[in-house]
Motif scaffolding. Structure first.
Motif, PDB file in Angstrom:
ATOM      1  N   PRO A   4      37.546  46.838  44.688  1.00  8.86           N
ATOM      2  CA  PRO A   4      38.062  45.932  43.652  1.00  8.86           C
ATOM      3  C   PRO A   4      38.876  44.809  44.276  1.00  8.86           C
ATOM      4  O   PRO A   4      39.500  44.987  45.337  1.00  8.86           O
ATOM      5  N   ALA A   5      38.884  43.664  43.621  1.00  8.64           N
ATOM      6  CA  ALA A   5      39.556  42.486  44.177  1.00  8.64           C
ATOM      7  C   ALA A   5      41.026  42.748  44.482  1.00  8.64           C
ATOM      8  O   ALA A   5      41.552  42.274  45.501  1.00  8.64           O
ATOM      9  N   TRP A   6      41.710  43.520  43.632  1.00  7.49           N
ATOM     10  CA  TRP A   6      43.135  43.764  43.841  1.00  7.49           C
ATOM     11  C   TRP A   6      43.397  44.685  45.036  1.00  7.49           C
ATOM     12  O   TRP A   6      44.495  44.705  45.597  1.00  7.49           O
ATOM     13  N   LEU A   7      42.374  45.455  45.451  1.00  7.22           N
ATOM     14  CA  LEU A   7      42.552  46.394  46.550  1.00  7.22           C
ATOM     15  C   LEU A   7      42.162  45.787  47.902  1.00  7.22           C
ATOM     16  O   LEU A   7      42.570  46.301  48.953  1.00  7.22           O
ATOM     17  N   GLN A   8      41.416  44.701  47.887  1.00 11.96           N
ATOM     18  CA  GLN A   8      40.960  44.117  49.146  1.00 11.96           C
ATOM     19  C   GLN A   8      42.094  43.622  50.037  1.00 11.96           C
ATOM     20  O   GLN A   8      42.046  43.804  51.257  1.00 11.96           O
TER      21      GLN A   8
END
Length: 272
Positions: free
Chosen positions: A203-207
């Motif tokens: 997910p974008a927030w985890l990258q």
């Protein structure tokens, strides 16, 4: 040179003595030596057969056969780096030997250098036979990565040492009740390390979390070499730079916790 200074020897001598002690412990038990290669070999066989299956099913793995095997082997370099250091430290805890060691001229930085060296030895002893078995079982050699393999190896080792030193300091400060963290510490990072899939899958927030850790750069760089036959210098530089940062932070954490344990008189009371 005074008699006391002569007796204490050089820092290199004291580090070598600590490494030799752990080498004798390791060499004295064939079960300990077998354990170093046992789990990497089991994982190599499991992921090797899975890779062969996927190679017949998907074009991506067919194009870059060995992605999963290389990911597994490099991940185990990280695990072995951290566990090898932690086990060398725990050997001293279990035998109640820390008090004796630090009653000698051995300094904390020399102790850290000794268990780091022993971690490197454990990793090499455990992984080299497995890479040979990989060639024998599947006709794939991780050495086909070429010179970037050295960067990947030492980046993962340094990151593992940083984590191992921080965990060792915590066990020293909190006692063997915190020993579980030594066995599980790096595995919490597996989902965000990109070992078996690209970081873009997350997910974008985890990258951003993944890109703050050296393994993400290592495994993205590994896939670039295997799938695209391209060496990406920015990934190699990022992996090394971040690994050095985490190693310094890990040693700083170890020293902080070590000094706290020494002030509280815990060095001579830890053990089974």
């Amino acid at each position: 040179m005074t008699t006391a200074a002569a007796a204490s020897g050089s820092p290199l001598t004291r580090v070598a003595a600590l490494v030799l002690r752990h080498w004798y412990i390791l060499r004295g038990s064939w079960l300990r030596i077998l354990e170093l290669a046992y789990w990497p070999a089991v994982q190599m066989v499991m992921w090797g057969f899975l890779s062969e299956f996927l190679a017949r099913q998907t074009s991506y793995v067919a194009q870059a056969f060995g992605v999963l095997l290389s990911g597994m082997l490099l991940w185990d370099v990280l695990v072995r780096g951290q566990l090898g250091l932690s086990i060398s430290f725990l050997e001293e805890m279990w035998s109640r030997n820390l008090g004796h060691l630090f009653a000698s001229p051995l300094r904390p930085i020399e102790f850290a250098a000794g268990i780091v060296t022993m971690s490197l030895i454990r990793t090499v002893v455990g992984m080299v036979p497995v890479t040979i078995l990989t060639i024998a079982f599947f006709g794939f050699s991780i050495y086909s990565l070429g010179w970037p393999l050295l960067v990947f190896f030492f980046a993962l080792q340094m990151f593992g040492w940083g984590v191992g030193l921080a965990i060792s300091g915590m066990v020293l400060r909190k006692g063997l009740g915190a020993e579980t963290f030594a066995w599980a510490a790096v595995f919490i990072l597996l989902p965000v390390s990109g070992v078996y899939y690209p970081i873009a899958v997350l997910p974008a927030w985890l990258q951003p979390v993944a890109w703050a850790l050296p393994p993400a750069y290592v495994f993205e760089g590994m896939r670039a070499v295997l799938a695209n036959h391209a060496v990406r210098p920015e990934l190699l530089a990022g992996a090394l730079a971040l690994s050095v940062v985490y190693l310094v932070l890990g040693f700083g954490c170890f020293m902080w916790l070590f000094n706290g344990a020494r002030r509280k008189g815990l060095l001579s009371t830890q053990g089974e």
